[in-house]
Scaffold this active site. Sequence first.
Site, PDB file in Angstrom:
ATOM      1  N   ASP A   1       0.806  -1.275  -0.047  1.00 37.45           N
ATOM      2  CA  ASP A   1       0.211  -0.072  -0.116  1.00 37.45           C
ATOM      3  C   ASP A   1       0.853   1.236   0.028  1.00 37.45           C
ATOM      4  O   ASP A   1       1.936   1.114   0.643  1.00 37.45           O
ATOM      5  CB  ASP A   1      -0.862   0.007   1.271  1.00 37.45           C
ATOM      6  CG  ASP A   1      -1.735   1.311   1.242  1.00 37.45           C
ATOM      7  OD1 ASP A   1      -2.572   1.364   0.426  1.00 37.45           O
ATOM      8  OD2 ASP A   1      -1.591   2.105   2.273  1.00 37.45           O
TER       9      ASP A   1
ATOM     10  N   GLU B   1       0.966  -0.400  -5.108  1.00 41.60           N
ATOM     11  CA  GLU B   1      -0.008   0.343  -5.295  1.00 41.60           C
ATOM     12  C   GLU B   1       0.622   1.619  -5.204  1.00 41.60           C
ATOM     13  O   GLU B   1       0.809   2.387  -3.974  1.00 41.60           O
ATOM     14  CB  GLU B   1      -0.898   0.289  -4.078  1.00 41.60           C
ATOM     15  CG  GLU B   1      -2.230   1.266  -4.289  1.00 41.60           C
ATOM     16  CD  GLU B   1      -2.222   2.537  -3.591  1.00 41.60           C
ATOM     17  OE1 GLU B   1      -2.428   3.553  -4.369  1.00 41.60           O
ATOM     18  OE2 GLU B   1      -1.654   2.642  -2.431  1.00 41.60           O
TER      19      GLU B   1
END
Length: 636
Positions: A309, A363
Amino acid sequence: MQNLITEDDIYLFHQGTNYFSHRILGCHPHQENGVHGFRFVVWAPHAKSVSVTGSFNDWEWESHPLEPCSEAGLWGAFFTDIEAGASYKYAIRHENGWSGLKADPFARQSELRPATASVVPYDYDGYTWNDTEWMASKGKTPSYEKPVNIYEVHFGTWKQKEDGSLYTYTEMAELLIPYVKEMGYTHIELMPLAEHPFDLSWGYQITGYFSVTSRYGTPNEFKAFVDECHQQGIGVIMDWVPGHFCRDDHGLRMFDGEPLFEYADIEKADKPSWGTLTFDFGRPEIQSFLVSNALFWFEECHVDGIRVDAVASMLYLNFDRGDDKPKLYNSYGGEENLEALAFLRKLNEAVFAFNPDALMMAEDSSDIPLVTAPTYTGGLGFNYKWNMGWMNDMLKYMEYDSYYRKWHHNLLTFSFMYAFSENYVLPLSHDEVVHGKKALVDKMPGDQWQQFAQLRLLYGYKIAHPGKKLLFMGGEFAQYAEWRDQEGLDWLLLDYPLHDAMKSYVKELNHLYKDYPALHELDHDGNGFEWIDPHNSEQSVICFQRKSRKPEETLLVVCNFTPVVHYDYKIGVPEPGTYEEVFNSDLDRYGGSGQVNEEKHFSFPEQWHSMPQHIQIKVPPFAVCIFQKSKAARRS
């Protein structure tokens, strides 16, 4: 204390290369002189004293002290009077008078929120895996050449019980896995399941990195969920958050009375918009902690991949700092966080050394190059990157009224300029259906029929576009409401024909993607894609080819982003023959208008679109249709 931790383990931990430090630090069953108990090892270099306190001693601070294991701040002890299931924390005192109770950073189990203690685990190594066949099969074909179609799930809100309580890992195995298999997805991506105190953080602000959240059950019950996924042919990807951690007092912040897991410089540590702190990526012990954590999820829980993330927030020192604060710079005068760059390379090298078939997905919203290039060529070493540019451009394009799309045609075609610069995943993720952004179907302009038709078009275009795929839960049946992070999805919408038809459409589209090699085999190879016509901005129609290694499997894709039906529309084809429609998003059963190409199309020996032949087809409104030369054609 030599029986608790070896000199080699200590050395490697402090060098940042103890990639299995979770086997050493934390709470583990142990035996000394034939006596069974539990050993505790914790890193607290600034502590004056450390002890274990918990339900076993009425939270008394002094009765179970730890002793120094090394001069660099490791503390440990072995106790025979602490049993599995006991709650515990570390009671830490600092020279300056500070004292605090901290959950174990390496805990394998945690109390159910709002309680915050760690738990001495039951059945520490007691799970027997039944996914041998799955694990052995992963290396047979590289994932780049296989279909990867991911269903992104928030575990607590996919479905909820009538009283609002949450389904357990065991119950979700019976509900979610058959659904995902039926729908034709290849992987489930789980939003973070590491222990976190606040439901509305969605798991992205963590206190227990090695502890699967107790909201839904025990660690072994989670392992059984993953095991069942594998037995049903479904891979599992975990969201993982190495960029920052939450500030809660029982967590990692100021762990031993001073900054330890975070940067000592608060300007470098602080992420004000998220209310979190950044890991000190340059500290060797933090590298051991984080790399061990990634490997823990692969080793202990058999996940098939992790989606890292907020990579951009790690890469740039001034990410999230705002314009009102002075800029931070590295030693070369740039804004890149050189320590984070080095850490990510080390992370990926370690993961692939022990798990060659892992999926490591970044990401990343930055424009830094070579994210999916090997580290030995100067890359970051991931093997996939989320294509945030494609997602943003396409959603912006789709939100325009169809009349105005002709002036924004570049948003539709630009992604093909860089489609093979990285190994991309095309995401339509949870971030796009929260905070006032509206649900996907509600982003589409026009009346209800047009909204559903355009959503089918968007999904079909995504499946045909080079790159692996991801869709957030609820999108498959066109949930009208934004994702509500405290409530289950609106499954009652399936009682309505358009929503039920959308679910059927996505199911058939997913199976089409798996069945046709041209849609996935050369996803990351420029030879797998060729334009037929990218230039028809006036009519907002594009045509292209998707190819596999076998020329006879080539597909012709036509996308119409307006409500106008085009008859006798000329499409260039690469060779003479008869072409059939194998997929059309405008079928009646999908809720479409039924403008299909039922007849076979014979090619004409006239050059068109720089191709030696052409066919003439009907182009349906707001739709994608796919053709294949008849010899290999199959009807969807």
